[in-house]
Scaffold this motif. Structure first.
Motif, short mmCIF file in Angstrom:
data_model
loop_
_atom_site.label_atom_id
_atom_site.label_comp_id
_atom_site.label_asym_id
_atom_site.label_seq_id
_atom_site.Cartn_x
_atom_site.Cartn_y
_atom_site.Cartn_z
N SER A 121 6.42 -22.47 38.63
CA SER A 121 8.26 -22.60 38.47
C SER A 121 8.54 -21.77 40.30
O SER A 121 8.24 -21.01 40.35
N THR A 122 9.40 -22.33 40.82
CA THR A 122 9.61 -21.69 42.13
C THR A 122 11.03 -21.83 42.69
O THR A 122 11.53 -23.19 42.08
N GLN A 123 12.04 -21.34 43.09
CA GLN A 123 13.31 -21.91 44.07
C GLN A 123 13.00 -22.69 45.50
O GLN A 123 11.84 -22.44 45.96
N MET A 124 13.82 -23.68 45.21
CA MET A 124 13.82 -24.51 46.97
C MET A 124 14.60 -23.46 47.81
O MET A 124 14.00 -23.45 48.93
N ASN A 125 15.18 -22.57 47.22
CA ASN A 125 15.68 -21.73 48.24
C ASN A 125 16.45 -20.94 47.80
O ASN A 125 16.49 -20.71 46.41
N SER A 126 16.73 -19.08 48.11
CA SER A 126 17.27 -18.90 46.97
C SER A 126 19.14 -18.71 46.86
O SER A 126 19.58 -17.54 46.21
N SER A 127 19.66 -19.55 47.40
CA SER A 127 20.67 -19.78 47.54
C SER A 127 20.96 -21.31 47.52
O SER A 127 20.00 -21.91 47.69
N ASN A 128 21.95 -21.86 47.09
CA ASN A 128 22.43 -23.00 46.78
C ASN A 128 22.22 -23.54 48.01
O ASN A 128 23.49 -23.97 48.28
N THR A 129 21.47 -24.19 49.33
CA THR A 129 21.74 -24.68 49.99
C THR A 129 20.75 -25.71 50.57
O THR A 129 19.24 -25.52 50.07
N THR A 146 0.67 -20.31 46.64
CA THR A 146 0.31 -20.42 45.59
C THR A 146 -0.27 -21.33 44.90
O THR A 146 -1.26 -22.01 45.05
N ALA A 147 0.04 -22.58 45.70
CA ALA A 147 -0.64 -23.79 45.46
C ALA A 147 -1.11 -23.64 46.60
O ALA A 147 -2.57 -24.48 45.89
N THR A 150 -3.94 -21.87 45.01
CA THR A 150 -5.02 -22.61 44.03
C THR A 150 -6.38 -24.03 44.45
O THR A 150 -6.81 -24.45 44.01
N ILE A 151 -5.52 -25.10 45.63
CA ILE A 151 -5.85 -26.17 46.02
C ILE A 151 -7.56 -25.48 46.59
O ILE A 151 -7.82 -26.31 46.90
N SER A 152 -7.20 -24.54 47.79
CA SER A 152 -8.73 -24.06 48.42
C SER A 152 -9.29 -23.58 47.37
O SER A 152 -10.96 -24.09 48.08
N SER A 264 12.24 -24.83 39.53
CA SER A 264 11.80 -25.50 38.89
C SER A 264 10.46 -25.78 38.99
O SER A 264 9.95 -24.86 39.98
N TYR A 265 9.39 -26.91 38.48
CA TYR A 265 7.97 -27.08 38.72
C TYR A 265 7.70 -27.18 40.33
O TYR A 265 8.33 -28.61 40.93
N VAL A 266 6.54 -26.75 40.52
CA VAL A 266 5.16 -27.15 41.11
C VAL A 266 4.69 -28.37 41.46
O VAL A 266 3.64 -27.87 40.28
#
Length: 274
Positions: A121-129, A146-147, A150-152, A264-266
Motif C-alpha cells: 500500500s502507498t499514497q497517490m500523492n502526499s496531499s489531496n490533489t 517497489t512494484a 518485484t516484477i523485474s 491504498s493497495y498497488v
C-alpha cells in the motif's frame, strides 16, 4: 471389444474423465478439462484470450512458453493461467492487448500480467490533489518503484516497454492534457477492470472529457472471471475523478474513489514477451 455404438450412453462428463486420441506420436490420453481448453485454443491463437482455465504454468517462464509468446500462438497458455515466482502468483490477464497501439506501434506479441493479489500500500500523492494527473502523481514518479523491482526480479528482461497515453494535467477535476510515455509497469484504469468508466470524469453535456488512454477494453481476465477483480483490499486505479480523488476498487468490491493522500493497495499491470 464392443463397437462404439454398443457402449453405455452418458449425458454428462466430469473434468477428470479421459478421452483417447490418435496423434502423430501414437495413441494418447487427455482429460476432459484439458481437451475442452485445447480445442477452444485450436479455433485460433487469439481465441485463447476467450478461454479461462486458471492452471499453473510452473515457477518460471520456460523456453517453449516464451517461444509461443514470441510467435503469437500462445500455445499451452490461457487466461487465468499463472506462474508462481517468489511466492507471488502472476496471472495472465490478456494476450496482445496493446498490439499495434501507441504513437510508435507496439508490434511485439505479449501477455498482459497482473499479480493475483495486491503487492503493498502507498499514497497517490502526499496531499489531496490530482494536479498533474497520473503522470504528475507521487505514485507515478516514486510509488511504483517497489512494484517494478518485484516484477523485474520475477521476469527480468521479459518485461516489455510499450507506449502509453497518460494524463499529465487536470483542470477543474477533469484531465486536460496527456503525454505519450514509455511504459513497463502501470496502475490499471477503470476500463481495464470494469469495462467502462464509472467514477472517472465523463462528458456532462458542456465539458467533454478526454481520459487520455489507449486502454479502452476490459482485460479478458476480468471479463471472464469478474471475481478476479475483488481482492478484499482497496486498490488504486490511475483515473482522475475530482480535484482531490483518484479511482479505486473498494475493499467491499464497489467502484470507488479515494482522496489522493490515502494509502491504498498497488496491483499493477505489465506486458511480458521476447
Amino acid at each position: 471389444m464392443p463397437k462404439i455404438t454398443e457402449y453405455t450412453s452418458t449425458s454428462d462428463i466430469s473434468t477428470s474423465d479421459i478421452f483417447i486420441i490418435g496423434t502423430s506420436d501414437g495413441t494418447r490420453k487427455v482429460t476432459a478439462a484439458n481437451l475442452a481448453a485445447i480445442l477452444g485454443g485450436k479455433i485460433s491463437s487469439i481465441n485463447r484470450r476467450n478461454i479461462y482455465r486458471g492452471a499453473s504454468l510452473g515457477t518460471e517462464v520456460a523456453s517453449a512458453q516464451l517461444a509461443a509468446i514470441k510467435a503469437g500462438t500462445f500455445e499451452g497458455m490461457f487466461i487465468g493461467d499463472y506462474w508462481t515466482i517468489n511466492s507471488i502468483k502472476w496471472i495472465i490477464a490478456d494476450m496482445d492487448y496493446w498490439y499495434n497501439t501507441g504513437d510508435t506501434a507496439f508490434t511485439t506479441h505479449h501477455l498482459v500480467m497482473i499479480p493475483g493479489s495486491t503487492l503493498y500500500s502507498t499514497q497517490m500523492n502526499s496531499s489531496n490533489t490530482t494536479e498533474g494527473g497520473y503522470v504528475g502523481s507521487l505514485m507515478y514518479t516514486e510509488g511504483l518503484e517497489t512494484a517494478k523491482e518485484t516484477i523485474s526480479e520475477a521476469f527480468g528482461d521479459l518485461v516489455l516497454t510499450h507506449r502509453e497515453y497518460l494524463s499529465n494535467a487536470v483542470t477543474s477535476g477533469h484531465p486536460s492534457a496527456g503525454l505519450w510515455c514509455d511504459s513497463t509497469v502501470e496502475l490499471m484504469n477503470e476500463i481495464m477492470v470494469y469495462g467502462s468508466y464509472i467514477r472517472s470524469t465523463m462528458s456532462n453535456g458542456s465539458t467533454i472529457s478526454h481520459n487520455y488512454t489507449i486502454d479502452k477494453q476490459q482485460l479478458s481476465l476480468f471479463r471472464l472471471s469478474p471475481r478476479a477483480i475483488n481482492t478484499r483490499s482497496t486498490v488504486w486505479l490511475r483515473d482522475v475523478v475530482s480535484p482531490t480523488t483518484f479511482a479505486s476498487v473498494n475493499y467491499y468490491g464497489n467502484a470507488n474513489a479515494n482522496v489522493a493522500s490515502n494509502s491504498s493497495y498497488v496491483r499493477p499491470v505489465f506486458p511480458i514477451g521476447a
